[in-house]
Design a protein around this motif. Structure first.
Motif, PDB file in Angstrom:
ATOM      1  N   SER A 116       0.913  -1.054   0.004  1.00 32.95           N
ATOM      2  CA  SER A 116      -0.206   0.093  -0.065  1.00 32.95           C
ATOM      3  C   SER A 116       1.104   1.239  -0.249  1.00 32.95           C
ATOM      4  O   SER A 116       2.138   1.168   0.040  1.00 32.95           O
ATOM      5  CB  SER A 116      -0.873   0.022   1.321  1.00 32.95           C
ATOM      6  N   ALA A 117       0.384   2.387  -0.063  1.00 32.22           N
ATOM      7  CA  ALA A 117       0.917   3.661  -0.136  1.00 32.22           C
ATOM      8  C   ALA A 117       1.730   3.917   1.244  1.00 32.22           C
ATOM      9  O   ALA A 117       2.538   4.844   1.409  1.00 32.22           O
ATOM     10  CB  ALA A 117       0.453   4.730  -0.571  1.00 32.22           C
ATOM     11  N   ALA A 118       1.032   3.342   2.339  1.00 32.76           N
ATOM     12  CA  ALA A 118       1.384   3.653   3.633  1.00 32.76           C
ATOM     13  C   ALA A 118       2.962   3.488   3.928  1.00 32.76           C
ATOM     14  O   ALA A 118       3.271   2.331   3.557  1.00 32.76           O
ATOM     15  CB  ALA A 118       0.541   3.004   4.699  1.00 32.76           C
ATOM     16  N   PRO A 119       3.586   4.309   4.582  1.00 35.21           N
ATOM     17  CA  PRO A 119       4.993   3.992   5.096  1.00 35.21           C
ATOM     18  C   PRO A 119       5.012   3.008   6.009  1.00 35.21           C
ATOM     19  O   PRO A 119       4.099   2.939   6.843  1.00 35.21           O
ATOM     20  CB  PRO A 119       5.503   5.237   5.710  1.00 35.21           C
ATOM     21  N   ARG A 120       6.224   2.062   5.842  1.00 33.26           N
ATOM     22  CA  ARG A 120       6.386   0.873   6.722  1.00 33.26           C
ATOM     23  C   ARG A 120       7.370   0.914   7.628  1.00 33.26           C
ATOM     24  O   ARG A 120       8.469   1.548   7.445  1.00 33.26           O
ATOM     25  CB  ARG A 120       6.374  -0.356   5.912  1.00 33.26           C
ATOM     26  N   THR A 121       7.393   0.386   8.834  1.00 32.90           N
ATOM     27  CA  THR A 121       8.536   0.398   9.389  1.00 32.90           C
ATOM     28  C   THR A 121       9.485  -1.133   8.960  1.00 32.90           C
ATOM     29  O   THR A 121       9.035  -1.620   8.324  1.00 32.90           O
ATOM     30  CB  THR A 121       8.202  -0.145  11.207  1.00 32.90           C
ATOM     31  N   LEU A 122      10.682  -1.035   9.649  1.00 34.34           N
ATOM     32  CA  LEU A 122      11.354  -1.989   9.292  1.00 34.34           C
ATOM     33  C   LEU A 122      10.885  -3.393   9.693  1.00 34.34           C
ATOM     34  O   LEU A 122      10.833  -4.478   8.825  1.00 34.34           O
ATOM     35  CB  LEU A 122      12.714  -1.859  10.032  1.00 34.34           C
ATOM     36  N   TYR A 123      10.326  -3.322  10.850  1.00 36.39           N
ATOM     37  CA  TYR A 123       9.582  -4.944  11.183  1.00 36.39           C
ATOM     38  C   TYR A 123       8.636  -5.055  10.191  1.00 36.39           C
ATOM     39  O   TYR A 123       8.346  -6.178   9.602  1.00 36.39           O
ATOM     40  CB  TYR A 123       8.971  -4.641  12.529  1.00 36.39           C
ATOM     41  N   ASP A 124       7.603  -3.912   9.754  1.00 29.15           N
ATOM     42  CA  ASP A 124       6.631  -4.310   8.852  1.00 29.15           C
ATOM     43  C   ASP A 124       6.952  -4.820   7.511  1.00 29.15           C
ATOM     44  O   ASP A 124       6.402  -5.866   6.992  1.00 29.15           O
ATOM     45  CB  ASP A 124       5.757  -2.948   8.569  1.00 29.15           C
ATOM     46  N   LYS A 125       8.286  -4.334   6.984  1.00 23.37           N
ATOM     47  CA  LYS A 125       8.741  -4.757   5.816  1.00 23.37           C
ATOM     48  C   LYS A 125       9.135  -6.267   5.898  1.00 23.37           C
ATOM     49  O   LYS A 125       9.055  -7.089   4.817  1.00 23.37           O
ATOM     50  CB  LYS A 125       9.857  -3.997   5.301  1.00 23.37           C
ATOM     51  N   ILE A 126       9.815  -6.640   6.881  1.00 22.05           N
ATOM     52  CA  ILE A 126      10.197  -7.896   7.085  1.00 22.05           C
ATOM     53  C   ILE A 126       9.040  -8.964   7.184  1.00 22.05           C
ATOM     54  O   ILE A 126       9.134  -9.926   6.553  1.00 22.05           O
ATOM     55  CB  ILE A 126      11.313  -8.268   8.420  1.00 22.05           C
ATOM     56  N   TRP A 127       8.211  -8.506   7.861  1.00 25.85           N
ATOM     57  CA  TRP A 127       6.865  -9.488   8.198  1.00 25.85           C
ATOM     58  C   TRP A 127       6.220  -9.605   7.037  1.00 25.85           C
ATOM     59  O   TRP A 127       5.957 -10.886   6.442  1.00 25.85           O
ATOM     60  CB  TRP A 127       6.052  -8.481   9.213  1.00 25.85           C
ATOM     61  N   ASP A 128       6.068  -8.576   6.254  1.00 25.39           N
ATOM     62  CA  ASP A 128       5.459  -8.547   4.826  1.00 25.39           C
ATOM     63  C   ASP A 128       5.990  -9.658   3.901  1.00 25.39           C
ATOM     64  O   ASP A 128       5.056 -10.414   3.145  1.00 25.39           O
ATOM     65  CB  ASP A 128       5.107  -7.320   4.244  1.00 25.39           C
ATOM     66  N   ASP A 129       7.395  -9.714   3.985  1.00 28.01           N
ATOM     67  CA  ASP A 129       8.100 -10.648   3.124  1.00 28.01           C
ATOM     68  C   ASP A 129       8.185 -12.059   3.453  1.00 28.01           C
ATOM     69  O   ASP A 129       8.806 -12.960   2.690  1.00 28.01           O
ATOM     70  CB  ASP A 129       9.486  -9.927   2.989  1.00 28.01           C
ATOM     71  N   HIS A 130       7.440 -12.329   5.018  1.00 29.15           N
ATOM     72  CA  HIS A 130       7.326 -13.833   5.099  1.00 29.15           C
ATOM     73  C   HIS A 130       6.189 -14.327   5.455  1.00 29.15           C
ATOM     74  O   HIS A 130       6.117 -15.221   5.774  1.00 29.15           O
ATOM     75  CB  HIS A 130       8.553 -13.718   6.345  1.00 29.15           C
TER      76      HIS A 130
END
Lengths: 201, 482
Positions: free
Chosen positions: B11-25
């Motif tokens: 989505s367009a919403a900015p993400r935290t580092l945690y959000d990014k790693i989570w999303d990719d797994h």
């Protein structure tokens, strides 16, 4: 795993905050390669002297609490080490539910894998139940997972929150691994896509 | 070679580092938000795994990804010579033998005690390049948080979950909340990564991080070496957090490059490109923010039996009445257990033992720092000291650099790698009432041996205590040297 629906039993009051898993089951008992038999060593260093004699003041050594099925505890119960030996020891002793204002994350999850229900309630509710627990065998607390309530001996009832999936697994005694295995095709396709996108991983 | 997967937000919403790693797994999301998370690395030790392997055996299941599963015995192993052939304690021997058998039978990567690469699982993982940025890393051990220093989502799990990961290479998870811990500015002389992590726990309490994943950031964190960052993340669990994270940067890449299991060539380039996307976006939401000025952190020690019982070394032992609520009883219990008198100066607390090691502070830089203080000095009479390197390779390097000789000249025992006295599952333990200045992570009652008393501190503070025989302000020793 044993199913959990409703239990009514004696609750042991343990108001101390930050009861860690080293207290619940000290390291010397982690050398087992089994899950069973740890109940006798539950809270070992608080419960027995160095030479193995019972310390009469310790709550679970008092006649009223030897059959406890519930613990009402101070904040942050189960902090520290990830050892699942802590819930194994509690279960082996006969504890099926622990009530506190907060739990450490790993311990909280470990309980659900072993048929133990950890319940988070606000301070005033825990205080009420702690007072009730101090009445020993004169008070019985009822934990009803289906309806998500804890009822004190005076009939006061407190509602609690629990994750729907965890509740479902506990009520039905379900094995997580079996459930995940049903999603094996999703894991297969993730692995395939992941191997292409992040080949170093 | 496929393009590395983009870390651009879904989505367009900015993400935290945690959000990014989570999303990719995320492998699968259920209607109620429960996720199945893919696990890139599963570290295994002998204490929390036997029942999990037994579970596989009983159900006829296999290890799904043995090449991503790394086993090493560390908790039980003696740190004295001869352990390759025999472990005296029967139960420890059975447990180590069980890991040996399980590792071979299920075909996972294995570093037995006979291997120079053996050591504490959280030191071996990064050292061998198993731990890399952006990965998910789990282990049946709460100090798995250590690996967060690489910008990997890393946390401890129970034995049932160990079995689940072995069988499925996934974990059933609900997402935690985001917490930011920012350490601004510079640290003062004598203040280390250990002081940062203890100071944070002192401020937030041992339950302050419960329900959160912490991202540590700020100039003082960026200034730390990779080893210092591992020390900080290691104790995220002591603050109750599921995990601690630090965004990877050039230091991270430099640390990883060339390690045995780090990618090489084109794979390395692709990895670095991906890793460079692992940061918290501008404007991303944190549910809780803690900010501490680096210059406000002093060299600290713990006085009690919870890692939150942190005070600057210049302070005095508190009174139970200084606290509130349930902590009053807990503080009194700690004061009694620790054998302290409220109002006494912490620097007047005498120590019987000094322990330098553990997954918190058992790396080469820790040993260099402690040896730097001990060089040309002797331990105070009557104090026993033990240095336990975090791995066989750390030990070898310390010997090559002459650090081992400095420790031995000062009167320390120079041991083989393992968890050792940090949790006292092997013969390295405190006697009842014995007081220890320790670089480890937990000061719980009985942790280092029944009745043993632990004060947590940095390696240089432990070295200072060894020299004087009491808790000591490292800055006083540094002033002597200057």
């Amino acid at each position: 795993m044993d199913k959990f629906t409703t239990i009514t039993g004696i609750a042991a009051p343990m108001p101390l905050v930050n009861i860690d898993t080293d207290m619940i089951i000290p390291k010397q008992f982690l050398k087992t390669i089994k899950r069973s038999g740890l109940g006798v060593n539950l809270f070992d260093e608080m419960r027995y002297t160095q030479d193995g004699k019972e310390i009469p003041d310790f709550v679970l050594n008092q006649p009223a609490y030897r059959e406890s099925q519930i613990i009402v505890a101070g904040d942050n119960f189960g902090c520290g080490s990830s050892r699942e030996h802590a819930p194994w020891a509690l279960l082996d002793f006969g504890i099926r539910s622990v009530i506190s204002t907060s739990f450490a994350d790993i311990f909280y999850n470990n309980c659900f894998k072993n048929g133990i229900l950890p319940i988070i309630l606000p301070q005033d509710a825990v205080d009420h139940l702690m007072d009730d627990a101090k009445k020993g065998a004169n008070a019985r607390i009822t934990v009803d997972l289906e309806n998500q309530t804890v009822t004190a001996s005076d009939g006061t009832s407190f509602a609690f929150e629990v994750d729907a999936f965890k509740k479902h697994c506990l009520i039905n005694g379900l094995d997580d691994i079996g459930l995940t295995m049903e999603k094996v095709s999703a894991i297969d396709s993730f692995e395939k896509q992941n191997a292409a996108a992040r080949p170093w991983a | 070679m496929p393009e590395p997967k983009s870390t651009a937000p879904k989505s367009a919403a900015p993400r935290t580092l945690y959000d990014k790693i989570w999303d990719d797994h995320v492998v699968h999301t259920s209607e109620d938000g429960t996720c199945l998370l893919y696990i890139d690395r599963h570290l295994v030790h002998e204490v929390t795994s036997p029942q999990a392997f037994e579970g596989l055996r009983m159900t006829g299941r296999k290890v799904r990804a043995p090449e991503k599963t790394i086993a090493v015995p560390d908790h039980n192993v003696p740190t004295t010579e001869g352990r390759e052939t025999h472990i005296d304690n029967e139960e420890s021997r059975i447990q180590v033998n069980a890991l040996d058998r399980n590792a071979r039978e299920f075909g996972v990567v294995y570093y037995p005690v006979t291997d120079i690469r053996q050591g504490i699982v959280h030191i071996v993982g990064p050292e061998q390049g198993w731990t890399l940025p952006g990965m998910t890393v789990v282990c049946g051990d709460s100090h798995t948080a250590t690996h967060g220093a690489f910008g990997a989502l890393a946390h401890g799990i129970g034995t049932s979950e160990v079995e689940h990961v072995l069988a499925t290479q996934t974990l059933i998870q609900k997402k935690s909340k985001n917490m930011k811990v920012e350490i601004t500015g510079k640290l003062l002389p004598g203040v280390t990564a250990k002081d940062i992590t203890l100071a944070v726990i002192g401020k937030t309490g041992t339950a302050g991080g419960t329900g959160y994943v912490i991202e540590y950031c700020g100039e003082a964190i960026r200034d730390l070496s990779m080893e210092g960052r591992m020390t900080v993340c290691n104790m995220a669990i002591e603050g109750g957090a599921r995990a601690g994270l630090i965004a990877p940067d050039e230091k991270t890449f430099a640390y990883c490059m060339g390690r045995p299991h780090a990618p090489k060539g084109a794979k390395w380039e692709a990895a670095v490109t991906y890793w460079k996307g692992l940061f918290t976006d501008e404007g991303a939401h944190f549910d809780k923010v803690i900010t501490i000025k680096g210059e406000d952190i002093a060299p600290v020690v713990t006085w009690g039996t919870s890692p939150e019982d942190v005070l600057p070394i210049t302070a005095t032992v508190p009174f139970a009445a200084d606290f509130q609520g349930g902590k009053i009883e807990a503080a009194q219990r700690s004061i009694d257990y620790m054998g302290l008198t409220p109002g006494m100066k912490l620097t007047d607390v005498k120590v019987d033992a000094v322990f330098i090691g553990s997954c918190t502070n058992g790396r080469i830089e820790d040993l260099r720092a402690a040896a730097g203080i001990l060089k040309g000095r002797k331990m105070a009479p009557g104090v026993r000291g033990m240095v336990v390197p975090g791995s066989g390779l750390v030990r070898l390097q310390a010997e090559e650099e002459g650090l081992a000789q400095i420790f031995m000249d000062a009167g320390f025992e120079w041991r083989l790698a393992g968890c050792s006295m940090c949790l006292g599952m092997n013969p390295d333990q405190l006697a009842p009432g014995e007081r220890c200045a320790a670089t480890s992570n937990r000061n719980f009652e009985g942790r280092m041996g029944r009745g043993g008393r632990t004060h947590l501190m940095s390696p240089i503070m432990a070295a200072a205590a060894a020299i004087t025989g009491h808790l000591t302000d490292i800055r006083d020793i540094m002033a002597e040297t200057a």
